[in-house]
Scaffold this active site. Structure first.
Site, PDB file in Angstrom:
ATOM      1  N   ARG A 281     -31.692   1.616  -8.970  1.00 16.22           N
ATOM      2  CA  ARG A 281     -32.889   0.972  -9.488  1.00 16.22           C
ATOM      3  C   ARG A 281     -34.068   1.945  -9.490  1.00 16.22           C
ATOM      4  O   ARG A 281     -34.868   1.967 -10.411  1.00 16.22           O
ATOM      5  CB  ARG A 281     -33.215  -0.250  -8.621  1.00 16.22           C
ATOM      6  CG  ARG A 281     -34.461  -0.946  -9.050  1.00 16.22           C
ATOM      7  CD  ARG A 281     -34.537  -2.328  -8.423  1.00 16.22           C
ATOM      8  NE  ARG A 281     -35.580  -3.087  -9.083  1.00 16.22           N
ATOM      9  CZ  ARG A 281     -36.849  -3.039  -8.738  1.00 16.22           C
ATOM     10  NH1 ARG A 281     -37.225  -2.289  -7.753  1.00 16.22           N
ATOM     11  NH2 ARG A 281     -37.753  -3.743  -9.397  1.00 16.22           N
TER      12      ARG A 281
ATOM     13  N   CYS B  50     -37.105  13.033  31.655  1.00 17.02           N
ATOM     14  CA  CYS B  50     -37.233  14.372  32.232  1.00 17.02           C
ATOM     15  C   CYS B  50     -38.495  15.088  31.761  1.00 17.02           C
ATOM     16  O   CYS B  50     -38.772  16.207  32.187  1.00 17.02           O
ATOM     17  CB  CYS B  50     -36.001  15.218  31.917  1.00 17.02           C
ATOM     18  SG  CYS B  50     -35.904  15.718  30.192  1.00 17.02           S
TER      19      CYS B  50
ATOM     20  N   PHE C  91       1.880   1.950  -3.429  1.00 15.71           N
ATOM     21  CA  PHE C  91       0.695   2.414  -4.148  1.00 15.71           C
ATOM     22  C   PHE C  91       0.431   3.891  -3.837  1.00 15.71           C
ATOM     23  O   PHE C  91       0.235   4.699  -4.732  1.00 15.71           O
ATOM     24  CB  PHE C  91      -0.523   1.569  -3.732  1.00 15.71           C
ATOM     25  CG  PHE C  91      -1.798   1.947  -4.440  1.00 15.71           C
ATOM     26  CD1 PHE C  91      -2.154   1.332  -5.629  1.00 15.71           C
ATOM     27  CD2 PHE C  91      -2.640   2.922  -3.918  1.00 15.71           C
ATOM     28  CE1 PHE C  91      -3.326   1.683  -6.290  1.00 15.71           C
ATOM     29  CE2 PHE C  91      -3.811   3.278  -4.575  1.00 15.71           C
ATOM     30  CZ  PHE C  91      -4.147   2.651  -5.761  1.00 15.71           C
ATOM     31  N   ASP C  92       0.462   4.206  -2.539  1.00 13.20           N
ATOM     32  CA  ASP C  92       0.188   5.593  -2.148  1.00 13.20           C
ATOM     33  C   ASP C  92       1.222   6.545  -2.713  1.00 13.20           C
ATOM     34  O   ASP C  92       0.919   7.678  -3.054  1.00 13.20           O
ATOM     35  CB  ASP C  92       0.152   5.721  -0.625  1.00 13.20           C
ATOM     36  CG  ASP C  92      -1.115   5.081  -0.071  1.00 13.20           C
ATOM     37  OD1 ASP C  92      -2.009   4.792  -0.880  1.00 13.20           O
ATOM     38  OD2 ASP C  92      -1.178   4.871   1.151  1.00 13.20           O
TER      39      ASP C  92
ATOM     40  N   LYS D  39     -27.313 -14.647  -4.539  1.00 16.35           N
ATOM     41  CA  LYS D  39     -28.104 -13.419  -4.550  1.00 16.35           C
ATOM     42  C   LYS D  39     -27.506 -12.497  -3.502  1.00 16.35           C
ATOM     43  O   LYS D  39     -27.578 -12.761  -2.299  1.00 16.35           O
ATOM     44  CB  LYS D  39     -29.569 -13.738  -4.229  1.00 16.35           C
ATOM     45  CG  LYS D  39     -30.478 -12.536  -4.375  1.00 16.35           C
ATOM     46  CD  LYS D  39     -31.941 -12.972  -4.358  1.00 16.35           C
ATOM     47  CE  LYS D  39     -32.903 -11.861  -4.735  1.00 16.35           C
ATOM     48  NZ  LYS D  39     -32.861 -10.717  -3.872  1.00 16.35           N
TER      49      LYS D  39
ATOM     50  N   LEU E  77     -37.036 -10.123  -9.388  1.00 12.09           N
ATOM     51  CA  LEU E  77     -37.116 -11.556  -9.643  1.00 12.09           C
ATOM     52  C   LEU E  77     -38.253 -12.157  -8.839  1.00 12.09           C
ATOM     53  O   LEU E  77     -38.537 -11.706  -7.731  1.00 12.09           O
ATOM     54  CB  LEU E  77     -35.808 -12.228  -9.209  1.00 12.09           C
ATOM     55  CG  LEU E  77     -34.560 -11.890 -10.013  1.00 12.09           C
ATOM     56  CD1 LEU E  77     -33.323 -12.429  -9.312  1.00 12.09           C
ATOM     57  CD2 LEU E  77     -34.669 -12.483 -11.416  1.00 12.09           C
TER      58      LEU E  77
ATOM     59  N   TYR F  89     -23.523  -9.115 -12.247  1.00  9.41           N
ATOM     60  CA  TYR F  89     -24.158 -10.386 -12.577  1.00  9.41           C
ATOM     61  C   TYR F  89     -25.069 -10.359 -13.816  1.00  9.41           C
ATOM     62  O   TYR F  89     -25.801 -11.296 -14.064  1.00  9.41           O
ATOM     63  CB  TYR F  89     -24.962 -10.908 -11.392  1.00  9.41           C
ATOM     64  CG  TYR F  89     -25.832  -9.860 -10.704  1.00  9.41           C
ATOM     65  CD1 TYR F  89     -26.908  -9.277 -11.351  1.00  9.41           C
ATOM     66  CD2 TYR F  89     -25.562  -9.471  -9.403  1.00  9.41           C
ATOM     67  CE1 TYR F  89     -27.700  -8.331 -10.735  1.00  9.41           C
ATOM     68  CE2 TYR F  89     -26.347  -8.527  -8.763  1.00  9.41           C
ATOM     69  CZ  TYR F  89     -27.413  -7.955  -9.425  1.00  9.41           C
ATOM     70  OH  TYR F  89     -28.196  -7.028  -8.820  1.00  9.41           O
TER      71      TYR F  89
ATOM     72  N   ASP G 223     -27.015  -9.290  -1.224  1.00 14.58           N
ATOM     73  CA  ASP G 223     -27.995  -8.467  -0.537  1.00 14.58           C
ATOM     74  C   ASP G 223     -27.461  -7.054  -0.307  1.00 14.58           C
ATOM     75  O   ASP G 223     -27.049  -6.684   0.778  1.00 14.58           O
ATOM     76  CB  ASP G 223     -28.356  -9.124   0.799  1.00 14.58           C
ATOM     77  CG  ASP G 223     -29.624  -8.552   1.389  1.00 14.58           C
ATOM     78  OD1 ASP G 223     -30.332  -7.813   0.678  1.00 14.58           O
ATOM     79  OD2 ASP G 223     -29.902  -8.845   2.559  1.00 14.58           O
TER      80      ASP G 223
ATOM     81  N   ASP H  78       0.835  -1.200   0.000  1.00 15.44           N
ATOM     82  CA  ASP H  78       0.000   0.000   0.000  1.00 15.44           C
ATOM     83  C   ASP H  78       0.868   1.247   0.000  1.00 15.44           C
ATOM     84  O   ASP H  78       0.505   2.276  -0.554  1.00 15.44           O
ATOM     85  CB  ASP H  78      -0.893   0.044   1.248  1.00 15.44           C
ATOM     86  CG  ASP H  78      -2.002  -0.977   1.152  1.00 15.44           C
ATOM     87  OD1 ASP H  78      -1.975  -1.778   0.206  1.00 15.44           O
ATOM     88  OD2 ASP H  78      -2.880  -0.957   2.028  1.00 15.44           O
ATOM     89  N   PHE H  79       2.007   1.129   0.643  1.00 19.71           N
ATOM     90  CA  PHE H  79       2.900   2.272   0.725  1.00 19.71           C
ATOM     91  C   PHE H  79       3.344   2.693  -0.665  1.00 19.71           C
ATOM     92  O   PHE H  79       3.270   3.861  -1.044  1.00 19.71           O
ATOM     93  CB  PHE H  79       4.107   1.924   1.598  1.00 19.71           C
ATOM     94  CG  PHE H  79       5.110   3.026   1.686  1.00 19.71           C
ATOM     95  CD1 PHE H  79       4.790   4.202   2.348  1.00 19.71           C
ATOM     96  CD2 PHE H  79       6.362   2.902   1.107  1.00 19.71           C
ATOM     97  CE1 PHE H  79       5.709   5.236   2.426  1.00 19.71           C
ATOM     98  CE2 PHE H  79       7.277   3.937   1.180  1.00 19.71           C
ATOM     99  CZ  PHE H  79       6.959   5.099   1.839  1.00 19.71           C
TER     100      PHE H  79
ATOM    101  N   CYS I  23     -33.972  14.400  22.983  1.00 22.83           N
ATOM    102  CA  CYS I  23     -34.421  15.206  24.112  1.00 22.83           C
ATOM    103  C   CYS I  23     -33.510  16.429  24.151  1.00 22.83           C
ATOM    104  O   CYS I  23     -32.300  16.296  24.301  1.00 22.83           O
ATOM    105  CB  CYS I  23     -34.301  14.424  25.418  1.00 22.83           C
ATOM    106  SG  CYS I  23     -34.475  15.502  26.852  1.00 22.83           S
TER     107      CYS I  23
END
Ligand code: IVH
Length: 666
Positions: A133, A407, A34-35, A112, A81, A222, A114, A31-32, A422
């Site tokens: 959607r 209260c 990459f950064d 599927k 679906l 998909y 979610d 990552d180093f 409150c």
């Protein structure tokens, strides 16, 4: 020309590494590294605006432009679906397809996912639009947000893709991110997301792409749509899309019999619990596009596909009562008290009701027979009511309280927020006590007393706010029950020590809404003293990195309240640190900015805590465990073998004490 080439090289390399990391989960550089490339590209682009490119990997971090979403009409409507819940229903689907086609066919079985569905349009190999959607006919244009998702290709690879096509998939918030987000929200007493699906769709509708970028969404695809798709089968089209750079789940299977479908279902019903993202069923699709066309659509869904939904773990029980809890920030949370029931291996007595809208939507009555589910949720939830079982003896309809149960103050609901509050901050006992409890916690002032003691001190009238703690005497405490002189002296010592707690933690201890540990550090680093912070305008505040409108408003509001200013000055009189100390100011830097470092083992020159503090003073981030996000491991003697192995596998760089000290030195 040289610059142009360098920019081009960097863009290509960064996209390749993005793909390796986010799609293949197999990074080939640290990552180093990459950064470093990312920073170089950012700097070059900033210096050469004429070479800007909306698809540059630098754009994925998200701009902070706020704008409402535009509505876009879907070229192909986004259908849903048909659902099935049993093997028999799956068989019905299968035999119907067999009868209608009257020739051999294959079924593609998929998971599927979610999350929240998305439709991406590519033209000339470039992502040009991402639409939700919506109502199936038209959705929101969320292109800027979707561009921040690293696994979504902005430009496609190879050349085999159609000039224009759509690809559909699911935007997901992985479990680990969902948990992290909710922990953060819990700390801030913000309403929790009920499940990763809500969190994903909520995130996608954020107005600020920078916020979206920070939440680390993922996207799995998909379904391909278009006039000139590369293949005549669904399966081969997905394979082609994988080669263009899309994240196509590897778990799709071609099935040639009902038995193979059942096997797939049985396997994934169990195995899905080990996936990084939420799934709620299986999708079965006829593989041949010709056969799909033959089968066609109903008004709502395709006849060539069906969903099989996994059984959620669900139980029925009685709703005994609903209580309303008031937290430290005044947020009121409704909780259902249930007749205890066994669900997925644990006894459930309570379920979250989240907010007033949820209660209203369920039309709950006391004594109702309710269904409790523990899908992916952390806290079980009530998903429905057995209205038929209600009968004539139905209890009262459950209504969200209008005034504070503690209260009596009328509650308020802030615009655009689901939660009720409150507003009686200075007079509502659980809020007062909650603030003091927060003040003394380990990460704040680290004062040696627990919540019960705070309660006792409050009830006895000794402590009404955090500053009162510092005027307590051993004599006061000895008048309380259960207080031995020794523990009173311990508390005194602990209060004394807390006067050395650095400013950023004092600021966190104040419990300003939305000012968690990280935000407190940022504010302390930017303003250096409580006076400067109190005088900062909302505009000054949002100018600080990662401080948004909401935090800025909350901080301004806090300091505009006379009572809070008085509290702060009383704490200051007690000797608490209300500014960053000179020494600290002197050896601060940004040399580790953006780097995540894990400390492991034992050290010779400084203690682990000292190293932790150094990392933060120089702008870095400490983390407890090695992951793909780790830049360095600061390793001492006896680093654990598990960490070593993981570091090697992920290609994380290991540095030793001397090297680290050199890194932060001038
Ligand atoms: S195919 C016309 N495949 O489920 C068929 N959908 O109820 C288009 N979903 O809105 C959908 N995983 O958000 C398909 N492997 C998968 C899916 C999937 C999740 C969602 C999708 C869709 C809903 C259908």
């Amino acid at each position: 020309m040289e610059v142009e080439n360098r920019i081009k090289t960097l863009r290509e390399a960064l996209e390749q590494h993005n793909y390796n990391y986010y799609v293949l989960s197999a990074p080939t550089i640290s990552d180093f590294e990459f950064d470093r490339m990312m920073r170089e590209l950012q700097e070059l682009e900033a210096a050469h605006p004429e070479l800007a490119d909306p698809d540059s990997p630098t754009r994925r971090v998200g701009s902070d432009l706020s704008r409402a979403f535009e509505q876009v009409v879907h070229k192909y409507p986004m259908l849903s679906l048909g659902n099935t819940y049993s093997e028999e229903e799956v068989r019905d689907f299968y035999t119907r397809v067999a009868r209608d086609l009257n020739e051999p066919f294959e079924i593609v079985a998929e998971l599927k996912y979610d999350g929240t569905s998305i439709s991406l349009t590519y033209e000339g190999g470039r992502l040009i639009r991402a639409v939700t959607r919506g109502d199936g006919t038209r959705g929101d244009d969320v292109t800027a947000n979707v561009k921040t998702i690293r696994s979504v290709p902005l430009r496609l690879w190879g050349s085999g893709f159609p000039a224009a096509f759509e690809v559909r998939g699911e935007i997901l918030l992985p479990w680990a991110e969902f948990d992290r987000l909710n922990r953060e929200r819990e700390e801030q007493e913000e309403p929790l997301f009920a499940n990763p699906r809500n969190a994903a769709s909520g995130t996608l509708k954020q107005q600020s792409p920078a916020v979206v970028a920070a939440r680390k969404l993922d996207a799995y695809f998909y379904y391909l749509l278009g006039e000139e798709l590369p293949a005549e089968t669904h399966y081969d089209n997905l394979e082609a899309a994988r080669a263009w750079g899309f994240k196509i789940p590897g778990v799709i299977r071609l099935c040639r019999s009902l038995e193979e479908i059942y096997d797939y279902i049985a396997y994934w019903d169990v195995e899905r619990k080990n996936l990084p993202v939420a799934t709620d069923g299986i999708v079965l699709k006829v593989n041949s596009l010709r056969q799909q066309r033959h089968l066609g659509f109903t008004a709502k869904s395709p006849r060539w596909a069906i969903a099989y939904k996994f059984q959620a773990e669900r139980a029925a029980t009685r709703l005994n009562s609903v209580s309303f809890q008031v937290g430290r920030t005044g947020a009121v949370t409704p909780v259902a008290n249930l007749e205890p029931v066994l669900l997925a291996g644990t006894t459930v007595k309570r379920a979250s009701l989240h907010n007033a809208d949820i209660i209203e939507g369920l039309d709950l009555h006391l004594g109702d027979r309710v269904y409790v589910e523990k899908g992916g949720e952390i806290i079980p939830k009530i998903v429905g009511v057995d209205i038929e079982a209600r009968g004539l003896l139905a209890g009262d309809k459950v209504r969200f309280v209008r005034s504070c149960p503690e209260c009596g103050t009328p509650l308020v609901r802030l615009e655009g927020e689901a939660a009720h509050y409150c507003p009686n901050e200075s007079g509502c006992p659980p809020q007062i006590k909650g603030r003091i409890v927060h003040f003394v916690t380990r990460k704040a002032m680290n004062i040696n007393i627990g919540p019960e003691t705070v309660e006792d001190l409050y009830d006895a009238g000794y402590v009404k706010d955090a500053a009162d703690l510092y005027t307590l005497t051993v004599a006061d405490l000895s008048r309380l029950e259960r207080w031995a002189e020794k523990s009173a002296r311990n508390l005194m010592a602990s209060l004394e020590e807390s006067r050395q707690v650095p400013f950023e933690r004092v600021l966190y201890a104040l419990g300003i809404r939305f000012v968690g540990e990280t935000v407190a550090k940022r504010l302390a680093a930017a303003f250096h003293s409580i006076e400067a912070l109190a005088q900062a305008s909302p505009a000054d505040l949002v100018a600080v990195d990662e401080i948004g409108e909401r935090i800025a408003q909350s901080v301004s509001r806090y300091f505009s309240d006379e009572k809070n200013r008085t509290l702060v000055s009383r704490l200051k009189e007690q000797g608490l640190r209300m500014a960053v100390s000179e020494e600290r100011l002197a050896d601060r830097s940004e040399r580790l900015k953006g780097l995540t470092i894990v400390i492991s083992g034992t050290f010779a020159r400084h203690s682990r805590d000292e190293y932790k503090a150094m990392i933060e003073r120089h702008g870095g981030k400490n983390s407890g465990s090695v992951s793909g996000k780790t830049d360095y491991i600061l390793a001492g003697e006896n680093m654990g073998p598990a960490k070593l192995e993981k570091a090697a596998r992920l290609g994380v760089r290991i540095i030793h004490e001397e090297e680290f000290l050199n890194l932060i030195a001038e």
